[in-house]
Motif scaffolding. Structure first.
Motif, PDB file in Angstrom:
ATOM      1  N   ALA A   1     -26.120 -13.043  29.103  1.00 17.89           N
ATOM      2  CA  ALA A   1     -27.560 -12.966  29.326  1.00 17.89           C
ATOM      3  C   ALA A   1     -28.269 -12.144  28.258  1.00 17.89           C
ATOM      4  CB  ALA A   1     -27.835 -12.367  30.708  1.00 17.89           C
ATOM      5  N   LEU A   2     -27.585 -11.172  27.674  1.00 26.32           N
ATOM      6  CA  LEU A   2     -28.205 -10.330  26.656  1.00 26.32           C
ATOM      7  C   LEU A   2     -28.559 -11.118  25.401  1.00 26.32           C
ATOM      8  CD1 LEU A   2     -25.793  -7.286  27.026  1.00 26.32           C
ATOM      9  CD2 LEU A   2     -28.185  -7.358  27.756  1.00 26.32           C
ATOM     10  N   LEU A   3     -27.894 -12.250  25.192  1.00 26.72           N
ATOM     11  CA  LEU A   3     -28.117 -13.048  23.986  1.00 26.72           C
ATOM     12  C   LEU A   3     -29.177 -14.124  24.182  1.00 26.72           C
ATOM     13  CD1 LEU A   3     -24.404 -13.665  22.880  1.00 26.72           C
ATOM     14  CD2 LEU A   3     -25.785 -11.591  22.690  1.00 26.72           C
ATOM     15  N   ALA A   4     -29.634 -14.320  25.410  1.00 25.35           N
ATOM     16  CA  ALA A   4     -30.537 -15.434  25.712  1.00 25.35           C
ATOM     17  C   ALA A   4     -31.828 -15.320  24.908  1.00 25.35           C
ATOM     18  CB  ALA A   4     -30.850 -15.462  27.208  1.00 25.35           C
ATOM     19  N   GLY A   5     -32.111 -16.340  24.112  1.00 23.95           N
ATOM     20  CA  GLY A   5     -33.320 -16.365  23.303  1.00 23.95           C
ATOM     21  C   GLY A   5     -33.133 -15.868  21.888  1.00 23.95           C
ATOM     22  N   PHE A   6     -31.948 -15.362  21.557  1.00 21.40           N
ATOM     23  CA  PHE A   6     -31.672 -14.865  20.212  1.00 21.40           C
ATOM     24  C   PHE A   6     -30.535 -15.662  19.579  1.00 21.40           C
ATOM     25  CE2 PHE A   6     -33.466 -11.162  22.386  1.00 21.40           C
ATOM     26  CZ  PHE A   6     -34.451 -10.792  21.487  1.00 21.40           C
ATOM     27  N   THR A   7     -30.518 -15.660  18.258  1.00 21.79           N
ATOM     28  CA  THR A   7     -29.375 -16.213  17.542  1.00 21.79           C
ATOM     29  C   THR A   7     -28.249 -15.183  17.558  1.00 21.79           C
ATOM     30  OG1 THR A   7     -30.783 -17.528  16.088  1.00 21.79           O
ATOM     31  CG2 THR A   7     -28.558 -17.079  15.309  1.00 21.79           C
ATOM     32  N   ALA A   8     -27.029 -15.649  17.706  1.00 21.17           N
ATOM     33  CA  ALA A   8     -25.872 -14.752  17.646  1.00 21.17           C
ATOM     34  C   ALA A   8     -24.794 -15.408  16.802  1.00 21.17           C
ATOM     35  CB  ALA A   8     -25.338 -14.450  19.042  1.00 21.17           C
ATOM     36  N   ARG A   9     -24.051 -14.586  16.107  1.00 22.44           N
ATOM     37  CA  ARG A   9     -22.951 -15.082  15.278  1.00 22.44           C
ATOM     38  C   ARG A   9     -21.652 -14.405  15.687  1.00 22.44           C
ATOM     39  NH1 ARG A   9     -23.949 -18.139  10.873  1.00 22.44           N
ATOM     40  NH2 ARG A   9     -26.124 -18.442  10.267  1.00 22.44           N
ATOM     41  N   THR A  10     -20.575 -15.142  15.537  1.00 20.04           N
ATOM     42  CA  THR A  10     -19.265 -14.550  15.724  1.00 20.04           C
ATOM     43  C   THR A  10     -18.717 -14.141  14.361  1.00 20.04           C
ATOM     44  OG1 THR A  10     -17.086 -14.838  16.738  1.00 20.04           O
ATOM     45  CG2 THR A  10     -17.998 -16.727  15.552  1.00 20.04           C
ATOM     46  N   TYR A  11     -17.621 -13.442  14.358  1.00 19.33           N
ATOM     47  CA  TYR A  11     -17.111 -12.873  13.110  1.00 19.33           C
ATOM     48  C   TYR A  11     -16.423 -13.926  12.243  1.00 19.33           C
ATOM     49  CZ  TYR A  11     -12.550 -12.906  15.494  1.00 19.33           C
ATOM     50  OH  TYR A  11     -11.407 -13.290  16.157  1.00 19.33           O
ATOM     51  N   ASP A  12     -16.530 -13.765  10.922  1.00 23.47           N
ATOM     52  CA  ASP A  12     -15.702 -14.522   9.994  1.00 23.47           C
ATOM     53  C   ASP A  12     -14.951 -13.590   9.042  1.00 23.47           C
ATOM     54  OD1 ASP A  12     -17.813 -13.739   8.422  1.00 23.47           O
ATOM     55  OD2 ASP A  12     -18.533 -15.753   7.979  1.00 23.47           O
ATOM     56  N   VAL A  13     -15.050 -12.290   9.276  1.00 23.73           N
ATOM     57  CA  VAL A  13     -14.165 -11.309   8.654  1.00 23.73           C
ATOM     58  C   VAL A  13     -13.131 -10.951   9.712  1.00 23.73           C
ATOM     59  CG1 VAL A  13     -13.968  -8.977   7.715  1.00 23.73           C
ATOM     60  CG2 VAL A  13     -15.955 -10.394   7.140  1.00 23.73           C
ATOM     61  N   GLU A  14     -11.882 -11.289   9.459  1.00 21.56           N
ATOM     62  CA  GLU A  14     -10.846 -11.068  10.462  1.00 21.56           C
ATOM     63  C   GLU A  14     -10.638  -9.573  10.716  1.00 21.56           C
ATOM     64  OE1 GLU A  14      -9.502 -13.381  12.280  1.00 21.56           O
ATOM     65  OE2 GLU A  14     -10.559 -14.977  11.204  1.00 21.56           O
ATOM     66  N   LEU A  15     -10.068  -9.269  11.865  1.00 19.81           N
ATOM     67  CA  LEU A  15      -9.901  -7.882  12.290  1.00 19.81           C
ATOM     68  C   LEU A  15      -9.135  -7.057  11.257  1.00 19.81           C
ATOM     69  CD1 LEU A  15     -10.266  -5.756  14.536  1.00 19.81           C
ATOM     70  CD2 LEU A  15      -8.117  -6.579  15.526  1.00 19.81           C
ATOM     71  N   GLU A  16      -8.041  -7.600  10.749  1.00 15.94           N
ATOM     72  CA  GLU A  16      -7.229  -6.856   9.779  1.00 15.94           C
ATOM     73  C   GLU A  16      -8.006  -6.617   8.489  1.00 15.94           C
ATOM     74  OE1 GLU A  16      -2.627  -6.871   8.135  1.00 15.94           O
ATOM     75  OE2 GLU A  16      -3.477  -8.691   9.018  1.00 15.94           O
ATOM     76  N   ASP A  17      -8.742  -7.635   8.027  1.00 18.15           N
ATOM     77  CA  ASP A  17      -9.564  -7.466   6.824  1.00 18.15           C
ATOM     78  C   ASP A  17     -10.696  -6.474   7.080  1.00 18.15           C
ATOM     79  OD1 ASP A  17      -8.013  -9.329   5.471  1.00 18.15           O
ATOM     80  OD2 ASP A  17      -9.268 -11.009   6.109  1.00 18.15           O
ATOM     81  N   GLY A  18     -11.204  -6.477   8.308  1.00 19.18           N
ATOM     82  CA  GLY A  18     -12.240  -5.513   8.654  1.00 19.18           C
ATOM     83  C   GLY A  18     -11.743  -4.083   8.533  1.00 19.18           C
ATOM     84  N   PHE A  19     -10.486  -3.851   8.963  1.00 23.77           N
ATOM     85  CA  PHE A  19      -9.954  -2.492   8.842  1.00 23.77           C
ATOM     86  C   PHE A  19      -9.773  -2.099   7.377  1.00 23.77           C
ATOM     87  CE2 PHE A  19      -6.426   0.560   8.529  1.00 23.77           C
ATOM     88  CZ  PHE A  19      -7.034   1.621   9.185  1.00 23.77           C
ATOM     89  N   LEU A  20      -9.408  -3.059   6.526  1.00 19.60           N
ATOM     90  CA  LEU A  20      -9.284  -2.741   5.098  1.00 19.60           C
ATOM     91  C   LEU A  20     -10.632  -2.298   4.526  1.00 19.60           C
ATOM     92  CD1 LEU A  20      -6.915  -5.598   3.852  1.00 19.60           C
ATOM     93  CD2 LEU A  20      -6.336  -3.216   4.372  1.00 19.60           C
ATOM     94  N   LEU A  21     -11.722  -2.947   4.968  1.00 24.27           N
ATOM     95  CA  LEU A  21     -13.055  -2.516   4.543  1.00 24.27           C
ATOM     96  C   LEU A  21     -13.375  -1.133   5.115  1.00 24.27           C
ATOM     97  CD1 LEU A  21     -15.015  -5.874   5.007  1.00 24.27           C
ATOM     98  CD2 LEU A  21     -14.381  -4.791   2.839  1.00 24.27           C
ATOM     99  N   GLY A  22     -12.982  -0.922   6.372  1.00 26.76           N
ATOM    100  CA  GLY A  22     -13.191   0.392   6.970  1.00 26.76           C
ATOM    101  C   GLY A  22     -12.381   1.462   6.267  1.00 26.76           C
ATOM    102  N   LYS A  23     -11.186   1.107   5.848  1.00 27.87           N
ATOM    103  CA  LYS A  23     -10.313   2.051   5.144  1.00 27.87           C
ATOM    104  C   LYS A  23     -10.949   2.495   3.822  1.00 27.87           C
ATOM    105  CE  LYS A  23      -5.506   2.381   3.537  1.00 27.87           C
ATOM    106  NZ  LYS A  23      -5.785   2.461   2.086  1.00 27.87           N
ATOM    107  N   GLU A  24     -11.685   1.597   3.172  1.00 27.78           N
ATOM    108  CA  GLU A  24     -12.374   1.980   1.938  1.00 27.78           C
ATOM    109  C   GLU A  24     -13.383   3.093   2.211  1.00 27.78           C
ATOM    110  OE1 GLU A  24     -14.145  -1.450   0.198  1.00 27.78           O
ATOM    111  OE2 GLU A  24     -12.234  -2.458  -0.208  1.00 27.78           O
ATOM    112  N   ARG A  25     -14.090   2.986   3.320  1.00 24.88           N
ATOM    113  CA  ARG A  25     -15.063   4.021   3.663  1.00 24.88           C
ATOM    114  C   ARG A  25     -14.363   5.318   4.063  1.00 24.88           C
ATOM    115  NH1 ARG A  25     -20.056   1.312   6.985  1.00 24.88           N
ATOM    116  NH2 ARG A  25     -20.838   3.425   6.639  1.00 24.88           N
ATOM    117  N   ILE A  26     -13.252   5.185   4.781  1.00 22.94           N
ATOM    118  CA  ILE A  26     -12.483   6.372   5.160  1.00 22.94           C
ATOM    119  C   ILE A  26     -11.937   7.065   3.919  1.00 22.94           C
ATOM    120  CG2 ILE A  26     -10.371   7.142   6.306  1.00 22.94           C
ATOM    121  CD1 ILE A  26     -10.871   4.982   8.429  1.00 22.94           C
ATOM    122  N   ASP A  27     -11.370   6.281   2.992  1.00 21.31           N
ATOM    123  CA  ASP A  27     -10.791   6.860   1.780  1.00 21.31           C
ATOM    124  C   ASP A  27     -11.848   7.572   0.942  1.00 21.31           C
ATOM    125  OD1 ASP A  27      -8.319   5.950   2.503  1.00 21.31           O
ATOM    126  OD2 ASP A  27      -8.319   4.207   1.172  1.00 21.31           O
ATOM    127  N   ALA A  28     -13.060   7.008   0.885  1.00 18.66           N
ATOM    128  CA  ALA A  28     -14.133   7.659   0.131  1.00 18.66           C
ATOM    129  C   ALA A  28     -14.478   9.013   0.754  1.00 18.66           C
ATOM    130  CB  ALA A  28     -15.365   6.762   0.090  1.00 18.66           C
TER     131      ALA A  28
END
Length: 392
Positions: A275-302
């Motif tokens: 119901a929270l999405l009703a009337g809005f556009t929503a997208r699902t992910y196309d960056v996989e979970l493991e790849d997402g952590f690699l991006l997060g790791k870049e921020r952690i490493d910095a």
């Protein structure tokens, strides 16, 4: 053509119709063999959409409202990162070619048209009758990473537009015409997929601490102070916990532009509801979970690199090695709200985004090269004048 809603029950024309304030959990109606979901109004049969001001579903036709309910024992919990990776790997080994297709068809219940949901779009509206429709299992399927929570829209479109006007007027070196007219375009409310990651890190480092000192060299008019640096070895170890490292899990947008909208008020997260999405556009992910952590790791490493430099201390630092271990990794899959706009100025397209929970604005903008040129000339005059005075 869309179906006409049934006649409204008699009521005072100045008063909206309110039916019982019942709890609204998943709600709505499944359509087309349970491939889609819609939210018909119980008062008149038109469409319910999420109303930002009341944080409920509301019918724009008759004013009927329905609450979106949550049980007291529900919470937004961290999920096991490695456990989900193992689950996804098992599913990939079992998945057929048909299950991997990136488009799905859903028949609109109102007008009978067939909608094609392509790639990552999961919530939209029928292009023929404007009825809001969602893919039924896009965010809850056990074949993908389920959505754990949603941050509902908090900023209405008009407020976002006012913030955009203020942002335009605050820009340095913007063309006068652009400042006067502003960014003209249509805002689109979108829920974008994000992963957040938590991790306890253990870091060992080696480097050198540099301390500056000055010596006098030369004679006569060439006599001057020269800075030199003494270097001392430095090493150590420390732990740091990272909480909610936020990563955009969609490739279709400019990552740095969207990142400037952070932070999001995570204390406003609620468990996922269609119901929270009703009337809005929503997208699902196309960056996989493991790849997402690699991006997060870049921020952690910095962040860890900055920590190491502070711990080495001194006036300057040399970092020879950093070795970090990441433990107790957890994640959350979130849908976060943005107002997005593409506008044109002088035949060039620009993108701008508004954080729909805080009102923060960031985007691309045109520059007045005439203003930049005059500013550069003025700065050069100041520098030359200063040098002339110092040589007197």
């Amino acid at each position: 053509m869309s179906q006409q809603p049934p006649p409204l029950p008699p009521h005072d024309a100045d008063e909206p119709i309110f039916l019982e304030e019942t709890s609204f959990e998943e709600g709505g109606e499944r359509i087309d063999d349970e491939k889609g979901r819609i939210f018909p109004c119980e008062g008149c049969g038109a469409d319910l959409v999420f109303h930002i001001k009341t944080q409920s579903l509301k019918c724009s036709h008759c004013g009927f409202e329905k609450a979106i309910g949550f049980s007291e024992d529900e919470s937004v919990d961290e999920q096991d990162f490695y456990g989900m990776l193992a689950h996804l790997q098992e599913l990939r080994e079992q998945q057929s070619d048909e299950e991997g297709q990136n488009q799905q068809e859903v028949q609109c219940e109102s007008c009978g048209a067939t909608l094609m949901f392509v790639d990552t779009v999961t919530s939209s509206e029928c292009p023929y009758c404007a009825s809001p429709i969602q893919l039924e299992k896009a965010h809850t399927s056990d074949k993908r990473v389920p959505v754990d929570a949603v941050l509902p829209f908090q900023i209405e479109q008009e407020v976002a537009r006012q913030n955009l006007r203020s942002w335009v007027k605050s820009l340095w070196f913007a063309p006068n015409e652009f400042v006067e007219k502003g960014a003209e375009g249509t805002f689109h409310g979108v829920y974008l997929p994000y992963f957040t990651f938590d991790s306890m890190t253990s870091t060992h480092y080696r480097g050198q601490r540099g301390e500056h000192y000055y010596v006098t060299v030369g004679t006569g008019k060439n006599r001057r102070q020269v800075r030199r640096t003494r270097w001392y070895p430095a090493s150590g170890a420390f732990q740091r916990f990272f909480d909610d490292v936020v990563i955009l899990a969609s490739r279709g947008l400019k990552r740095q532009l969207i990142r400037e909208l952070e932070p999001f008020p995570m204390h406003l997260l609620v468990p996922f509801r269609h119901a929270l999405l009703a009337g809005f556009t929503a997208r699902t992910y196309d960056v996989e979970l493991e790849d997402g952590f690699l991006l997060g790791k870049e921020r952690i490493d910095a962040a860890l690199y900055s920590d190491v430099c502070r711990r080495i201390g001194g006036d300057t630092q040399r970092v020879d090695s950093i070795q970090s271990q990441y433990d107790a990794i957890t994640y959350k899959h979130l849908l976060l709200p943005l107002w997005l706009m593409t506008y044109k100025y002088k035949d060039k397209l620009y993108q701008v985004a508004v954080n729909a929970a805080t009102g923060e604005v960031h985007g691309e903008r045109p520059y007045s090269w005439v203003k930049i040129l005059f500013a550069s000339l003025a700065a050069a005059v100041v520098v030359i004048g200063g040098l002339a005075l110092s040589n007197r």
